[in-house]
Structures are given as structure tokens and as C-alpha cells.
Design a protein around this motif. Structure first.
Motif, PDB file in Angstrom:
ATOM      1  N   ALA A  41      22.050 -27.619   4.181  1.00 52.43           N
ATOM      2  CA  ALA A  41      22.618 -28.937   3.902  1.00 52.43           C
ATOM      3  C   ALA A  41      21.887 -29.590   2.747  1.00 52.43           C
ATOM      4  O   ALA A  41      20.670 -29.445   2.591  1.00 52.43           O
ATOM      5  CB  ALA A  41      22.538 -29.822   5.137  1.00 52.43           C
ATOM      6  N   THR A  42      22.640 -30.320   1.956  1.00 53.98           N
ATOM      7  CA  THR A  42      22.075 -31.113   0.869  1.00 53.98           C
ATOM      8  C   THR A  42      23.019 -32.272   0.584  1.00 53.98           C
ATOM      9  O   THR A  42      24.106 -32.360   1.159  1.00 53.98           O
ATOM     10  CB  THR A  42      21.862 -30.266  -0.396  1.00 53.98           C
ATOM     11  N   GLU A  43      22.594 -33.167  -0.293  1.00 56.95           N
ATOM     12  CA  GLU A  43      23.454 -34.248  -0.774  1.00 56.95           C
ATOM     13  C   GLU A  43      23.802 -33.928  -2.213  1.00 56.95           C
ATOM     14  O   GLU A  43      22.914 -33.895  -3.070  1.00 56.95           O
ATOM     15  CB  GLU A  43      22.724 -35.594  -0.691  1.00 56.95           C
ATOM     16  N   MET A  44      25.058 -33.680  -2.497  1.00 48.98           N
ATOM     17  CA  MET A  44      25.456 -33.176  -3.816  1.00 48.98           C
ATOM     18  C   MET A  44      25.665 -34.288  -4.837  1.00 48.98           C
ATOM     19  O   MET A  44      26.594 -34.255  -5.651  1.00 48.98           O
ATOM     20  CB  MET A  44      26.704 -32.314  -3.680  1.00 48.98           C
ATOM     21  N   HIS A  45      24.780 -35.285  -4.787  1.00 49.75           N
ATOM     22  CA  HIS A  45      24.856 -36.422  -5.721  1.00 49.75           C
ATOM     23  C   HIS A  45      23.438 -36.811  -6.113  1.00 49.75           C
ATOM     24  O   HIS A  45      23.042 -37.979  -6.015  1.00 49.75           O
ATOM     25  CB  HIS A  45      25.588 -37.603  -5.070  1.00 49.75           C
ATOM     26  N   TYR A  46      22.656 -35.831  -6.564  1.00 53.38           N
ATOM     27  CA  TYR A  46      21.241 -36.035  -6.823  1.00 53.38           C
ATOM     28  C   TYR A  46      20.837 -35.208  -8.036  1.00 53.38           C
ATOM     29  O   TYR A  46      19.974 -34.340  -7.979  1.00 53.38           O
ATOM     30  CB  TYR A  46      20.441 -35.616  -5.575  1.00 53.38           C
ATOM     31  N   ALA A  47      21.508 -35.482  -9.168  1.00 54.01           N
ATOM     32  CA  ALA A  47      21.270 -34.724 -10.401  1.00 54.01           C
ATOM     33  C   ALA A  47      19.821 -34.898 -10.878  1.00 54.01           C
ATOM     34  O   ALA A  47      19.250 -35.985 -10.755  1.00 54.01           O
ATOM     35  CB  ALA A  47      22.225 -35.215 -11.485  1.00 54.01           C
ATOM     36  N   PRO A  48      19.231 -33.804 -11.396  1.00 55.00           N
ATOM     37  CA  PRO A  48      19.814 -32.503 -11.727  1.00 55.00           C
ATOM     38  C   PRO A  48      19.718 -31.469 -10.599  1.00 55.00           C
ATOM     39  O   PRO A  48      20.067 -30.317 -10.805  1.00 55.00           O
ATOM     40  CB  PRO A  48      18.950 -32.043 -12.903  1.00 55.00           C
ATOM     41  N   PHE A  49      19.241 -31.910  -9.416  1.00 58.15           N
ATOM     42  CA  PHE A  49      19.033 -30.939  -8.338  1.00 58.15           C
ATOM     43  C   PHE A  49      20.334 -30.535  -7.664  1.00 58.15           C
ATOM     44  O   PHE A  49      20.561 -29.347  -7.410  1.00 58.15           O
ATOM     45  CB  PHE A  49      18.050 -31.510  -7.310  1.00 58.15           C
ATOM     46  N   ASP A  50      21.169 -31.505  -7.359  1.00 59.29           N
ATOM     47  CA  ASP A  50      22.425 -31.235  -6.648  1.00 59.29           C
ATOM     48  C   ASP A  50      23.523 -32.072  -7.271  1.00 59.29           C
ATOM     49  O   ASP A  50      23.448 -33.307  -7.270  1.00 59.29           O
ATOM     50  CB  ASP A  50      22.276 -31.579  -5.167  1.00 59.29           C
ATOM     51  N   ILE A  51      24.572 -31.407  -7.771  1.00 61.42           N
ATOM     52  CA  ILE A  51      25.637 -32.091  -8.500  1.00 61.42           C
ATOM     53  C   ILE A  51      26.982 -31.555  -8.024  1.00 61.42           C
ATOM     54  O   ILE A  51      27.174 -30.338  -7.899  1.00 61.42           O
ATOM     55  CB  ILE A  51      25.521 -31.856 -10.020  1.00 61.42           C
ATOM     56  N   LEU A  52      27.923 -32.457  -7.762  1.00 62.67           N
ATOM     57  CA  LEU A  52      29.303 -32.072  -7.475  1.00 62.67           C
ATOM     58  C   LEU A  52      30.103 -32.325  -8.745  1.00 62.67           C
ATOM     59  O   LEU A  52      30.352 -33.478  -9.122  1.00 62.67           O
ATOM     60  CB  LEU A  52      29.854 -32.883  -6.307  1.00 62.67           C
ATOM     61  N   GLU A  53      30.469 -31.246  -9.428  1.00 66.56           N
ATOM     62  CA  GLU A  53      31.094 -31.340 -10.751  1.00 66.56           C
ATOM     63  C   GLU A  53      32.479 -30.716 -10.701  1.00 66.56           C
ATOM     64  O   GLU A  53      32.626 -29.506 -10.530  1.00 66.56           O
ATOM     65  CB  GLU A  53      30.211 -30.595 -11.763  1.00 66.56           C
ATOM     66  N   ASN A  54      33.493 -31.560 -10.823  1.00 67.18           N
ATOM     67  CA  ASN A  54      34.882 -31.093 -10.738  1.00 67.18           C
ATOM     68  C   ASN A  54      35.127 -30.298  -9.462  1.00 67.18           C
ATOM     69  O   ASN A  54      35.807 -29.259  -9.463  1.00 67.18           O
ATOM     70  CB  ASN A  54      35.239 -30.247 -11.963  1.00 67.18           C
ATOM     71  N   GLY A  55      34.541 -30.789  -8.364  1.00 69.11           N
ATOM     72  CA  GLY A  55      34.732 -30.157  -7.067  1.00 69.11           C
ATOM     73  C   GLY A  55      33.862 -28.947  -6.820  1.00 69.11           C
ATOM     74  O   GLY A  55      33.936 -28.347  -5.747  1.00 69.11           O
ATOM     75  N   GLN A  56      33.025 -28.572  -7.792  1.00 71.33           N
ATOM     76  CA  GLN A  56      32.151 -27.419  -7.653  1.00 71.33           C
ATOM     77  C   GLN A  56      30.702 -27.866  -7.514  1.00 71.33           C
ATOM     78  O   GLN A  56      30.245 -28.775  -8.220  1.00 71.33           O
ATOM     79  CB  GLN A  56      32.287 -26.499  -8.875  1.00 71.33           C
ATOM     80  N   TYR A  57      29.972 -27.212  -6.617  1.00 73.75           N
ATOM     81  CA  TYR A  57      28.563 -27.521  -6.403  1.00 73.75           C
ATOM     82  C   TYR A  57      27.716 -26.768  -7.420  1.00 73.75           C
ATOM     83  O   TYR A  57      27.749 -25.532  -7.477  1.00 73.75           O
ATOM     84  CB  TYR A  57      28.164 -27.144  -4.974  1.00 73.75           C
ATOM     85  N   VAL A  58      26.947 -27.513  -8.222  1.00 75.41           N
ATOM     86  CA  VAL A  58      26.063 -26.923  -9.222  1.00 75.41           C
ATOM     87  C   VAL A  58      24.736 -27.673  -9.199  1.00 75.41           C
ATOM     88  O   VAL A  58      24.581 -28.672  -8.514  1.00 75.41           O
ATOM     89  CB  VAL A  58      26.676 -26.986 -10.646  1.00 75.41           C
ATOM     90  N   GLY A  59      23.765 -27.175  -9.960  1.00 77.72           N
ATOM     91  CA  GLY A  59      22.495 -27.870 -10.090  1.00 77.72           C
ATOM     92  C   GLY A  59      21.304 -26.956  -9.898  1.00 77.72           C
ATOM     93  O   GLY A  59      21.428 -25.758  -9.607  1.00 77.72           O
ATOM     94  N   PHE A  60      20.130 -27.523 -10.077  1.00 77.22           N
ATOM     95  CA  PHE A  60      18.871 -26.799  -9.945  1.00 77.22           C
ATOM     96  C   PHE A  60      18.757 -26.117  -8.586  1.00 77.22           C
ATOM     97  O   PHE A  60      18.444 -24.924  -8.493  1.00 77.22           O
ATOM     98  CB  PHE A  60      17.718 -27.795 -10.137  1.00 77.22           C
ATOM     99  N   ASN A  61      19.005 -26.873  -7.522  1.00 80.02           N
ATOM    100  CA  ASN A  61      18.837 -26.310  -6.180  1.00 80.02           C
ATOM    101  C   ASN A  61      19.861 -25.225  -5.881  1.00 80.02           C
ATOM    102  O   ASN A  61      19.560 -24.261  -5.169  1.00 80.02           O
ATOM    103  CB  ASN A  61      18.920 -27.418  -5.128  1.00 80.02           C
TER     104      ASN A  61
END
Length: 270
Positions: A41-61
Motif C-alpha cells: 500500500a502507498t499513497e499515489m500523490h506524493y511526488a516524486p516517490f508516488d505519482i498517479l499519472e494519467n491513471g498509471q502508477y509511477v515514481g521513485f518507489n
């Protein structure tokens, strides 16, 4: 009661105790490998670690834990949850592991098992571009935002007392605090330095970092439950050490944070 009945009862009791002890000593890594997957589990709104970009999960983590999962030989399954639900959800076993960047504190270390550091987490302020703050101490008498339930909020509260008073406004997410900074409704907001530096780099026309970072130096780590996770934590630490040695860790740092950073091989005690 007959001797036979008494002996039978005693054996049943010992068997039950044995099952209880076996259950208590269950190894989570074995269970994860048997299932072939690890639910995190993570929170996908914590750039640059966790990012929700165009519905896709990306980022450092995402990049880091995808590689860790390969080393473990399992498939990662990611859940997006509000930060305030993540650590409680871990405790009641809604998922296996937390890949949200969790700031190490002595209180959390008593409750959760931390991996080695994944990043620096020292707290920093951000203001609107062209703002009046030239150093963190200039926030005295100002209104500063922070995310609820975070170590950065606790650091801000302590810093406010130290410098003579800060009005603190709490937010459900850092994005909401940043939005109020950009709109001029807040004098500043706080988060860890990597988050602030990433955001300022992405939007220099909107935001400016307030240097230097303040508060006690600390680190982010991933966390597991305390019981039965010793081998899981070791396997993840071993995977990260392997990635540091072969350069994969540095490439992920450079991609998302902008530079390679040397990190301790285990979480420093505060």
C-alpha cells in the motif's frame, strides 16, 4: 475424572499450544513466496516517490519496489490509499507491506519494522515564488500547512514553538497544501526536502524552496508489521544493497530525485 481423560485433555492442550506458537512464528516471507505475490500500500500523490499519472502508477518507489520484487521472485500488487489509512491498514493485515515513504521516528520503530533508508526525509518549507521568507525562521507569526499524521507536521509543531509561534493548518494531502500556497492562502507548506526540491524543479514559476531544511535529519523507509517479518525485512534490505552495488539504485535516484545520494545500510537510531 479418570487418568486417561486427564492425559487426553493435557495432550489436546499441548497440541493447541503448539498450533498457537507455530502460528505466532509464521514467516511472512515464506507466505509471500508461496502466494507468488506481495500486496503493498502507498499513497499515489506524493511526488516524486508516488505519482498517479494519467491513471498509471509511477515514481521513485514504483521503480524501486518493482526491482525489489524481482529479487524476491514475486509479483507486486499496489494499492492506493489515503496516508491516514495506510499504517492502520498494515496493522490489521489488509495488505502485506507499506511502500509509502514512512519517516523513521523512535515511536514508529517501536510499532513497525523498518527497512534500510530509501531516501533522506529532512523537513523543508516551500512558498509561492517571490515570497517573503528568506529562511525557515521567517515563518514566525505566519500560517504554514502540513499533511495530517506526518512526522513533518510534528517537526513543524516543534519548530514553531522554538521560534515563537507558527499558525499551522493541517491537510489531508500535501497536494492540497501546495495548492493553497500557490493560491496565496498559505505563507508556506512543509514536506520532506526531496518532495519540495522535485516540485520546485517542476514548477519554478509557482514555487520556491525556503532553505535550508530544518529540524532533525531523518530518513524514509518502507515498513512491515513487527511480528514474523524479520526475514522479509532482511530480504528487502539485501535486495537494495545488491541494487546499490550494481548501480540500479543510483539510476532510480538520478531519474526521480536528480542525483545519487549515499544512504546508510540500516536505519540509524535516533
Amino acid at each position: 475424572m479418570s487418568v486417561h481423560t486427564t492425559l487426553k485433555s493435557a495432550l489436546i492442550g499441548l497440541a493447541a499450544l503448539g498450533l498457537t506458537v507455530t502460528g505466532a512464528l509464521a514467516d511472512q516471507l515464506d507466505d509471500i513466496k508461496a502466494a507468488g505475490k506481495i500486496t503493498v500500500a502507498t499513497e499515489m500523490h506524493y511526488a516524486p516517490f508516488d505519482i498517479l499519472e494519467n491513471g498509471q502508477y509511477v515514481g521513485f518507489n514504483r521503480d524501486l519496489f518493482d526491482e525489489i520484487a524481482k529479487e524476491l521472485g514475486v509479483t507486486p500488487e499496489y494499492q492506493d490509499l489515503p496516508w491516514t489509512a495506510i499504517l492502520p491498514g498494515l496493522e490489521v493485515k489488509k495488505f502485506d507491506f507499506v511502500t509509502a515513504p514512512v519517516t523513521y521516528t523512535p515511536e514508529r520503530a517501536e510499532r513497525y519494522a523498518f527497512t534500510a533508508p530509501i531516501s533522506d526525509a529532512t523537513v523543508m518549507m516551500v512558498q509561492k515564488a517571490g515570497g517573503a521568507l528568506t529562511k525557515p525562521e521567517d515563518a514566525k507569526g505566519k500560517t504554514v500547512g502540513a499533511q495530517q499524521g506526518t512526522a513533518q507536521l510534528a517537526q513543524l509543531e516543534a519548530f514553531g514553538k522554538k521560534i515563537g509561534g507558527i499558525t499551522i493548518k493541517e491537510y489531508a494531502s500535501t497536494d492540497e497544501a501546495y495548492a493553497d500556497v500557490a493560491a496565496g492562502r498559505l505563507d508556506a507548506a512543509v514536506a520532506s526536502a526531496p518532495l519540495i526540491n522535485y516540485m520546485v524543479k517542476q514548477r519554478p514559476e509557482v514555487f520556491a524552496a525556503v532553505n535550508p531544511p530544518f529540524g532533525d535529519p531523518t530518513y524514509f523507509g518502507f515498513v512491515a508489521r513487527k511480528e514474523g517479518t524479520e526475514t522479509l525485512i532482511k530480504a528487502i534490505n539485501d535486495a537494495m544493497a545488491k541494487m546499490q552495488a550494481d548501480g540500479r539504485f543510483a539510476k532510480i535516484q538520478e531519474k526521480w530525485i536528480g542525483a545519487k545520494t549515499e544512504l546508510p545500510t540500516e536505519m540509524p537510531k535516533l
